[in-house]
Design a protein around this motif. Sequence first.
Motif, mmCIF file in Angstrom:
data_model
loop_
_atom_site.group_PDB
_atom_site.id
_atom_site.type_symbol
_atom_site.label_atom_id
_atom_site.label_comp_id
_atom_site.label_asym_id
_atom_site.label_seq_id
_atom_site.Cartn_x
_atom_site.Cartn_y
_atom_site.Cartn_z
ATOM 1 N N UNK A 28 7.368 14.153 -0.475
ATOM 2 C CA UNK A 28 6.791 13.453 0.672
ATOM 3 C C UNK A 28 8.066 13.109 1.819
ATOM 4 N N UNK A 29 8.054 13.674 2.991
ATOM 5 C CA UNK A 29 9.191 13.585 3.893
ATOM 6 C C UNK A 29 8.473 13.151 5.093
ATOM 7 N N UNK A 30 8.985 11.985 5.642
ATOM 8 C CA UNK A 30 8.471 11.566 7.187
ATOM 9 C C UNK A 30 9.753 11.427 7.954
ATOM 10 N N UNK A 31 9.725 12.162 9.161
ATOM 11 C CA UNK A 31 10.932 12.212 10.033
ATOM 12 C C UNK A 31 10.268 12.114 11.525
ATOM 13 N N UNK B 216 13.453 5.625 10.574
ATOM 14 C CA UNK B 216 12.449 6.828 10.924
ATOM 15 C C UNK B 216 12.576 8.031 9.978
ATOM 16 N N UNK B 217 13.338 8.114 8.984
ATOM 17 C CA UNK B 217 13.486 9.175 7.955
ATOM 18 C C UNK B 217 13.579 8.876 6.419
ATOM 19 N N UNK C 126 12.089 -1.476 4.994
ATOM 20 C CA UNK C 126 11.961 -0.783 6.229
ATOM 21 C C UNK C 126 13.174 -0.577 6.959
ATOM 22 N N UNK C 127 14.452 -0.980 6.655
ATOM 23 C CA UNK C 127 15.552 -0.873 7.546
ATOM 24 C C UNK C 127 16.572 -0.713 6.379
ATOM 25 N N UNK C 128 16.288 -0.493 4.998
ATOM 26 C CA UNK C 128 17.352 -0.215 4.105
ATOM 27 C C UNK C 128 17.903 1.267 4.114
ATOM 28 N N UNK D 149 7.875 2.009 0.034
ATOM 29 C CA UNK D 149 7.905 1.668 1.447
ATOM 30 C C UNK D 149 6.665 0.783 1.895
ATOM 31 N N UNK D 150 6.404 -0.272 1.056
ATOM 32 C CA UNK D 150 5.395 -1.156 1.605
ATOM 33 C C UNK D 150 4.157 -1.523 0.773
ATOM 34 N N UNK D 151 3.668 -0.398 -0.158
ATOM 35 C CA UNK D 151 2.615 -0.488 -0.956
ATOM 36 C C UNK D 151 3.019 -1.687 -2.176
#
Length: 225
Positions: free
Chosen positions: A110-113, A99-100, A70-72, A147-149
């Motif tokens: 897929x993009x998350x910002x 956050x990106x 999550x912080x990499x 990212x977590x799954x």
Amino acid sequence: MALHPVWPTLLAVISRSRLRTCLVAAAALALAGGCAVGERPYFAETPTAAGTMSGDPAIDAVLGRLDQVSSAVFTAGYRTVLVYNGTMSDMVAGQADPTRRSTTVNDIRYVSEPTGSRTCTVSTGQCSPSIDAARISDTGVTPDFVFGDVARRLRRDALSRIGPTVASTLAIAGQQATCVDVPVSGGVKVYCALDDGVLARLVSGDVTAELTAYQPSADPALFTP
């Protein structure tokens, strides 16, 4: 024949007693049903939360790393295979900051910002303002696979392991990875992670993923279109 005067009173007492018994029984059944239905999600979901350790040193060594993703800051390329039919996919995951993040599977990105999330077709540049996971449902991976799954998968397998785990350290795509073999019903699953939390290898019953390229920086192209 007329009833003895005491019978109506006695029958009323019996009726009230039966009513109380029925109410208590109904309440007990409702409580039991509530426990059976209401408690299950708690026990099924809580052990998969980030930060939850299994108590097995080999598993926790990998989990502790996977949670750090999550912080990499990174760009990672993968080859994934859907086990039941051999479908292969190319996946690229990247993160510029917490956050990106971006995940591209074949032609779907897929993009998350902070400004929002979107699902894009890379070849056409067309996007929709949401994460549509169904677009890659035939690949065996998800938008949050890296990212977590995968960490959630490992936590579930930790609960169902049927024998001792095996720890190892492997070189994957030129990077040092910490790995664990987890024996479960039906076979052995393999999880590997880099020190910064990036997934390096997954060998599971439904899908496999192998790191093919890695850099400790985010490729700006992953956040377009």
